[in-house]
Design a protein around this motif. Structure first.
Motif, PDB file in Angstrom:
ATOM      1  N   VAL A   1      -9.166  -7.935  -6.172  1.00 46.03           N
ATOM      2  CA  VAL A   1      -9.712  -7.362  -4.939  1.00 46.03           C
ATOM      3  C   VAL A   1      -9.152  -5.959  -4.711  1.00 46.03           C
ATOM      4  O   VAL A   1      -9.883  -5.042  -4.325  1.00 46.03           O
ATOM      5  N   GLY A   2      -7.848  -5.768  -4.984  1.00 48.51           N
ATOM      6  CA  GLY A   2      -7.267  -4.434  -4.861  1.00 48.51           C
ATOM      7  C   GLY A   2      -7.999  -3.440  -5.755  1.00 48.51           C
ATOM      8  O   GLY A   2      -8.387  -2.347  -5.325  1.00 48.51           O
ATOM      9  N   GLU A   3      -8.215  -3.853  -6.995  1.00 52.76           N
ATOM     10  CA  GLU A   3      -8.929  -2.975  -7.932  1.00 52.76           C
ATOM     11  C   GLU A   3     -10.362  -2.730  -7.487  1.00 52.76           C
ATOM     12  O   GLU A   3     -10.860  -1.606  -7.550  1.00 52.76           O
ATOM     13  N   ASN A   4     -11.012  -3.785  -7.015  1.00 57.03           N
ATOM     14  CA  ASN A   4     -12.418  -3.624  -6.625  1.00 57.03           C
ATOM     15  C   ASN A   4     -12.593  -2.757  -5.379  1.00 57.03           C
ATOM     16  O   ASN A   4     -13.553  -2.003  -5.278  1.00 57.03           O
ATOM     17  N   ILE A   5     -11.663  -2.874  -4.424  1.00 55.08           N
ATOM     18  CA  ILE A   5     -11.757  -1.984  -3.261  1.00 55.08           C
ATOM     19  C   ILE A   5     -11.554  -0.545  -3.723  1.00 55.08           C
ATOM     20  O   ILE A   5     -12.269   0.379  -3.302  1.00 55.08           O
ATOM     21  N   GLY A   6     -10.639  -0.336  -4.659  1.00 50.41           N
ATOM     22  CA  GLY A   6     -10.477   0.981  -5.264  1.00 50.41           C
ATOM     23  C   GLY A   6     -11.792   1.452  -5.901  1.00 50.41           C
ATOM     24  O   GLY A   6     -12.214   2.598  -5.717  1.00 50.41           O
ATOM     25  N   ASN A   7     -12.438   0.545  -6.618  1.00 44.39           N
ATOM     26  CA  ASN A   7     -13.717   0.899  -7.234  1.00 44.39           C
ATOM     27  C   ASN A   7     -14.772   1.247  -6.194  1.00 44.39           C
ATOM     28  O   ASN A   7     -15.511   2.218  -6.348  1.00 44.39           O
ATOM     29  N   LEU A   8     -14.822   0.448  -5.127  1.00 47.27           N
ATOM     30  CA  LEU A   8     -15.836   0.677  -4.098  1.00 47.27           C
ATOM     31  C   LEU A   8     -15.656   2.048  -3.434  1.00 47.27           C
ATOM     32  O   LEU A   8     -16.632   2.791  -3.268  1.00 47.27           O
TER      33      LEU A   8
ATOM     34  N   VAL B   1      -4.752  -9.267   5.964  1.00 48.82           N
ATOM     35  CA  VAL B   1      -4.136 -10.242   6.861  1.00 48.82           C
ATOM     36  C   VAL B   1      -3.356 -11.245   6.025  1.00 48.82           C
ATOM     37  O   VAL B   1      -3.939 -12.106   5.367  1.00 48.82           O
ATOM     38  N   GLY B   2      -2.025 -11.122   6.042  1.00 50.01           N
ATOM     39  CA  GLY B   2      -1.191 -12.052   5.298  1.00 50.01           C
ATOM     40  C   GLY B   2      -0.417 -11.367   4.187  1.00 50.01           C
ATOM     41  O   GLY B   2      -0.993 -10.678   3.356  1.00 50.01           O
ATOM     42  N   GLY B   3       0.911 -11.570   4.180  1.00 47.00           N
ATOM     43  CA  GLY B   3       1.775 -10.958   3.163  1.00 47.00           C
ATOM     44  C   GLY B   3       2.258 -11.972   2.144  1.00 47.00           C
ATOM     45  O   GLY B   3       3.408 -11.940   1.729  1.00 47.00           O
ATOM     46  N   GLY B   4       1.380 -12.877   1.753  1.00 47.01           N
ATOM     47  CA  GLY B   4       1.735 -13.856   0.717  1.00 47.01           C
ATOM     48  C   GLY B   4       1.506 -13.275  -0.672  1.00 47.01           C
ATOM     49  O   GLY B   4       1.389 -12.061  -0.847  1.00 47.01           O
ATOM     50  N   PHE B   5       1.413 -14.163  -1.661  1.00 47.85           N
ATOM     51  CA  PHE B   5       1.248 -13.709  -3.043  1.00 47.85           C
ATOM     52  C   PHE B   5       0.010 -12.827  -3.203  1.00 47.85           C
ATOM     53  O   PHE B   5       0.043 -11.813  -3.884  1.00 47.85           O
ATOM     54  N   GLY B   6      -1.098 -13.209  -2.561  1.00 48.46           N
ATOM     55  CA  GLY B   6      -2.345 -12.466  -2.731  1.00 48.46           C
ATOM     56  C   GLY B   6      -2.330 -11.131  -2.009  1.00 48.46           C
ATOM     57  O   GLY B   6      -2.608 -10.081  -2.597  1.00 48.46           O
ATOM     58  N   GLY B   7      -1.996 -11.171  -0.714  1.00 50.19           N
ATOM     59  CA  GLY B   7      -2.010  -9.955   0.090  1.00 50.19           C
ATOM     60  C   GLY B   7      -1.126  -8.855  -0.478  1.00 50.19           C
ATOM     61  O   GLY B   7      -1.487  -7.667  -0.482  1.00 50.19           O
ATOM     62  N   MET B   8       0.060  -9.253  -0.975  1.00 57.42           N
ATOM     63  CA  MET B   8       0.985  -8.259  -1.534  1.00 57.42           C
ATOM     64  C   MET B   8       0.345  -7.525  -2.712  1.00 57.42           C
ATOM     65  O   MET B   8       0.515  -6.316  -2.879  1.00 57.42           O
ATOM     66  N   GLU B   9      -0.386  -8.264  -3.546  1.00 54.93           N
ATOM     67  CA  GLU B   9      -1.004  -7.637  -4.727  1.00 54.93           C
ATOM     68  C   GLU B   9      -2.098  -6.656  -4.336  1.00 54.93           C
ATOM     69  O   GLU B   9      -2.249  -5.597  -4.949  1.00 54.93           O
ATOM     70  N   VAL B  10      -2.884  -7.022  -3.319  1.00 47.15           N
ATOM     71  CA  VAL B  10      -3.936  -6.116  -2.868  1.00 47.15           C
ATOM     72  C   VAL B  10      -3.312  -4.778  -2.456  1.00 47.15           C
ATOM     73  O   VAL B  10      -3.743  -3.699  -2.890  1.00 47.15           O
ATOM     74  N   ALA B  11      -2.258  -4.851  -1.633  1.00 47.41           N
ATOM     75  CA  ALA B  11      -1.623  -3.626  -1.133  1.00 47.41           C
ATOM     76  C   ALA B  11      -1.050  -2.804  -2.281  1.00 47.41           C
ATOM     77  O   ALA B  11      -1.170  -1.572  -2.308  1.00 47.41           O
ATOM     78  N   ARG B  12      -0.428  -3.485  -3.221  1.00 50.03           N
ATOM     79  CA  ARG B  12       0.203  -2.798  -4.346  1.00 50.03           C
ATOM     80  C   ARG B  12      -0.844  -2.053  -5.188  1.00 50.03           C
ATOM     81  O   ARG B  12      -0.647  -0.902  -5.574  1.00 50.03           O
ATOM     82  N   LYS B  13      -1.970  -2.741  -5.437  1.00 45.81           N
ATOM     83  CA  LYS B  13      -3.021  -2.142  -6.272  1.00 45.81           C
ATOM     84  C   LYS B  13      -3.658  -0.929  -5.593  1.00 45.81           C
ATOM     85  O   LYS B  13      -4.268  -0.097  -6.255  1.00 45.81           O
ATOM     86  N   LEU B  14      -3.544  -0.864  -4.265  1.00 46.90           N
ATOM     87  CA  LEU B  14      -4.188   0.231  -3.541  1.00 46.90           C
ATOM     88  C   LEU B  14      -3.243   1.424  -3.307  1.00 46.90           C
ATOM     89  O   LEU B  14      -3.605   2.381  -2.627  1.00 46.90           O
ATOM     90  N   ALA B  15      -2.039   1.344  -3.894  1.00 49.72           N
ATOM     91  CA  ALA B  15      -1.003   2.358  -3.613  1.00 49.72           C
ATOM     92  C   ALA B  15      -1.507   3.780  -3.849  1.00 49.72           C
ATOM     93  O   ALA B  15      -1.204   4.684  -3.075  1.00 49.72           O
ATOM     94  N   ASN B  16      -2.261   3.985  -4.912  1.00 51.25           N
ATOM     95  CA  ASN B  16      -2.659   5.355  -5.244  1.00 51.25           C
ATOM     96  C   ASN B  16      -4.146   5.617  -5.008  1.00 51.25           C
ATOM     97  O   ASN B  16      -4.717   6.546  -5.565  1.00 51.25           O
ATOM     98  N   GLN B  17      -4.757   4.795  -4.177  1.00 52.66           N
ATOM     99  CA  GLN B  17      -6.177   4.972  -3.875  1.00 52.66           C
ATOM    100  C   GLN B  17      -6.341   5.751  -2.566  1.00 52.66           C
ATOM    101  O   GLN B  17      -5.455   5.724  -1.710  1.00 52.66           O
TER     102      GLN B  17
ATOM    103  N   PRO C   1     -18.462   0.735 -10.219  1.00 55.61           N
ATOM    104  CA  PRO C   1     -18.903  -0.665 -10.163  1.00 55.61           C
ATOM    105  C   PRO C   1     -17.713  -1.627 -10.049  1.00 55.61           C
ATOM    106  O   PRO C   1     -16.623  -1.345 -10.570  1.00 55.61           O
ATOM    107  N   THR C   2     -17.931  -2.755  -9.362  1.00 53.16           N
ATOM    108  CA  THR C   2     -16.874  -3.761  -9.232  1.00 53.16           C
ATOM    109  C   THR C   2     -16.861  -4.668 -10.464  1.00 53.16           C
ATOM    110  O   THR C   2     -17.846  -4.764 -11.193  1.00 53.16           O
ATOM    111  N   LYS C   3     -15.708  -5.322 -10.642  1.00 56.27           N
ATOM    112  CA  LYS C   3     -15.580  -6.254 -11.781  1.00 56.27           C
ATOM    113  C   LYS C   3     -15.413  -7.677 -11.251  1.00 56.27           C
ATOM    114  O   LYS C   3     -14.561  -7.914 -10.390  1.00 56.27           O
ATOM    115  N   PRO C   4     -16.200  -8.610 -11.763  1.00 53.84           N
ATOM    116  CA  PRO C   4     -16.065  -9.996 -11.290  1.00 53.84           C
ATOM    117  C   PRO C   4     -14.668 -10.547 -11.608  1.00 53.84           C
ATOM    118  O   PRO C   4     -14.026 -10.134 -12.579  1.00 53.84           O
ATOM    119  N   PHE C   5     -14.232 -11.480 -10.744  1.00 54.45           N
ATOM    120  CA  PHE C   5     -12.920 -12.112 -10.938  1.00 54.45           C
ATOM    121  C   PHE C   5     -12.987 -13.114 -12.082  1.00 54.45           C
ATOM    122  O   PHE C   5     -13.934 -13.880 -12.191  1.00 54.45           O
TER     123      PHE C   5
END
Lengths: 441, 441
Positions: free
Chosen positions: B332-339, B15-31, B344-348
């Protein structure tokens, strides 16, 4: 306007900062007059590129130029944002939103607005495209309807969002049809992977038998050919009967379901109250003599789209194109200079430099006197002429950059819905007042 | 969202296409996930340059980028224009303007909005600047008030149009104060020969004792020094008491007559209904653990301005800056990929790259870790960082061209009033419904 009233110089009031009005002011820069320009916007707009704003190829601000900035340093120039509602020819006074303004010479350069020929339904539901706010409204409507099409649950529902009907096959209709066809052909499936190119249809309709009516037969035929090859459905000899916001009906009984009707089938002059109806020609244009002086006056001029110069050579007046407005503005500017310097005036003589219209990438038509050509070279000429005509170095560079990027990747532009377009409520004929948002506010 | 529901992949709704949301989507491109992004606008906005849109240095479209276009070719990505009103954490369902949407993972990246701290008068009369429509409203207000100042009959009347009061001396207030001071110093008498530079005043006020609160003392002192030299009246340790649209009153009894109050004195997170109030920290931010998971859930993340990551290292959460949102989005993008891959997830871990703020031509401050510098070189770094961070080649070129032209002639930009700004009517507490135009519509 205290300063102006105290001036010892004759006051020239120009109503409208379009192509014509700007030239009058410029020509008077070094004359012993006070120049006051009134416009309801604080900018000049380069109308020939409005269609690229509507389709998201150009940002709105790159085809507009601040009037104040354009006249920086012109000492005898004053600008005011004002709408003129009427003129009292007897007392040389304008009635405006910022109060009464007197003049010694008046130049009516108010241009034209969309003519719906009295059809209130079409006026309400169809989109005009004569100003930047209108072009932006159209852009937002187009993009919103693409988003709605994505959400549609049935093909039938989707159809009305993806049918585009352009009424009027003059340059505006032709250029918009080409731009919409390119949007479909090159952008639609990239931006909207949910949508199928074959679902979007662009119709260009006119009651005349040809597109680009005033152009040469060669140009007209080539433009139609370009359009058909790009997938535009060109329907000629067709008269629109009605439009209710969902279905457009033609006199021959055919119907198209569409939420996108764009109306460029006619214009009419914007005439302030106080000009006698007897002085108006067809299309609400003010009759003038051969130096643009309004019949019955000696100090009021009308130029450009709002003027009909009726002389033996031009019994129906001149075409409503930028070149006429520009040249009339130059003539009137020079003649007011002559009048205040007690020199003889010079009659207006239109130098027809020809006509250009573009259909799309590498596709344009050019009628330059006896020289007629179509295709890639005409398109280069079109681009060059439009770039050099844009006001301001920044705008030239920004438009050029946009065009280069659009040419290279077929998918430039800024398809942003900055302010959602909501159609105004239909005025109810109940006698109650209904507050409508200003389409242009 | 039929297609999404039929997918066999876990559905990640952002929810939201700001700086954060865009990165989540980008990181999930190949998941192996389905990504659905919702935003009320169809574009990402580069908020750090909003102040240049407000002062007419940049066109609005050059700091925005269409979200659909940004994710062209990302096969697992879907975008919808939608506003989210609530979330049902028990059923994993969002309540939105386009219907219910279910999720397997939810990322709340809704950002922040202006915080008026409950003062309804200030909320009504002061101008916020957190979105493009708000920045455009501010631009039109500024320009309209300059036009009104030209028409004013007395100095006293003119005063309220030409006093500008910026409340909040963070980066937004400082940058806007600098830009308005440059408008006064270099543009005012060129565009408005009727106006006198000395009549226009720019005030920057804050209840804190320094400008740029979170910056180093060196940066703060330099910024204040730059502002004062440019003629900005910097008033610190001052608390605003009230504003009625004409006069702003301070706790110490002072008053300034002004129709231009710009409020950047605080933000608060935009939290959908359904998140427990118990989970909210100061500034309406959602409490998360060290991988941005919202307290009490396992599949709901909050990032950026709307998140407060409360850990031992960051008991008050992170600052509300773009870098935090970007890095949280990546994490978060990376961690959802991990999940979804059962890893295992990596702390921020926040990597503070430093802070930059510009005051005007050749004037900026930079706190880059232990390296602190101010002036021309900081200004070059500021420009470079902002240019490379802008999305899209076209936008980079257009902004660069604008900056070059502004630098060369001190008077670039596009000061156009495309849509007049009219303040909404004050809601009447009579029980009747009052239809307000949407500020953001």
């Amino acid at each position: 306007m205290a300063s102006a009233d105290q001036s010892k110089f004759p006051k020239v009031v120009i109503v409208g900062g379009g192509f014509g009005g700007m030239e009058v002011a410029r020509k008077l820069a070094n004359q012993p007059v006070e120049v006051v320009m009134l416009d309801k916007h604080n900018y000049h707009v380069f109308q020939p590129l409005l269609y690229q704003v509507a389709t998201g190829s150009l940002e709105s601000e790159s085809i507009a130029f601040a009037i104040r900035k354009n006249f920086e340093g012109q000492k005898n120039f004053t600008f005011r944002i004002a709408e003129v509602s009427g003129v009292d020819l007897a007392t040389n006074t304008l009635d405006t939103t910022i109060g009464d303004i007197t003049y010694d010479y008046l130049v009516i350069a108010t241009g034209s607005t969309t003519n719906f020929f009295g059809n209130k339904d079409i006026e309400h539901f169809a989109m005009p495209m004569k100003s930047i706010p209108e072009a932006l409204n159209l852009r937002y409507l187009i993009l919103q309807n693409l988003e709605e099409a994505v959400l549609a649950k049935t093909d039938e529902e989707r159809e009305e969002y993806l049918n585009f009907v352009l009424v009027g096959a003059g340059p505006t209709g032709v250029e918009l049809a080409g731009a919409l066809a390119e949007l479909r052909n090159h952008v639609l499936d990239k931006d909207y992977p949910e949508l199928n190119k074959s679902h979007m249809q662009v119709y260009l309709v006119d009651f005349l038998p040809k597109v680009l009516g005033p152009f040469s037969d060669e140009a007209s035929a080539a433009a139609k050919d370009f359009l058909v090859k790009m997938g535009v459905k060109v329907e000629l000899n067709v008269k629109v009967e009605s439009y209710d916001g969902k279905t457009i009906k033609f006199a021959d009984g055919r119907e198209i379901r569409t939420k996108n009707v764009i109306w460029s089938a006619g214009v009419m002059g914007v005439v302030p109250e106080g000009i006698s109806k007897d002085n108006l020609e067809r299309g609400n244009r003010i009759r003038t003599n051969d130096i643009c002086v309004v019949a019955g006056t000696t100090n009021v001029f009308a130029i450009g789209d709002v003027a009909a110069m009726i002389t033996d050579e031009t019994p129906k007046g001149h075409p409503g194109v930028a070149q006429v407005a520009i040249q009339m503005g130059q003539n009137v500017g020079e003649n007011i200079g002559n009048l205040v310097n007690s020199k003889p005036t010079k009659p207006f003589k239109y130098n027809d430099k020809g006509s250009l219209a573009t259909v799309g990438r590498n596709k344009a038509v050019a009628d330059l006197g006896k020289i007629k050509f179509q295709g890639f070279f005409a398109w280069l000429v079109w681009m060059f002429v439009h770039l050099i005509s844009l006001l301001g170095f920044r705008n030239k560079v920004v438009v050029f950059v946009n065009w280069i990027i659009n040419y290279v990747n077929y998918n430039g532009g800024t398809r942003l819905i900055i302010r959602r377009y909501e159609r105004e409520a239909v005025p109810q004929p109940t006698g109650e007042t209904v507050a409508l948002p200003k389409s242009d506010g």
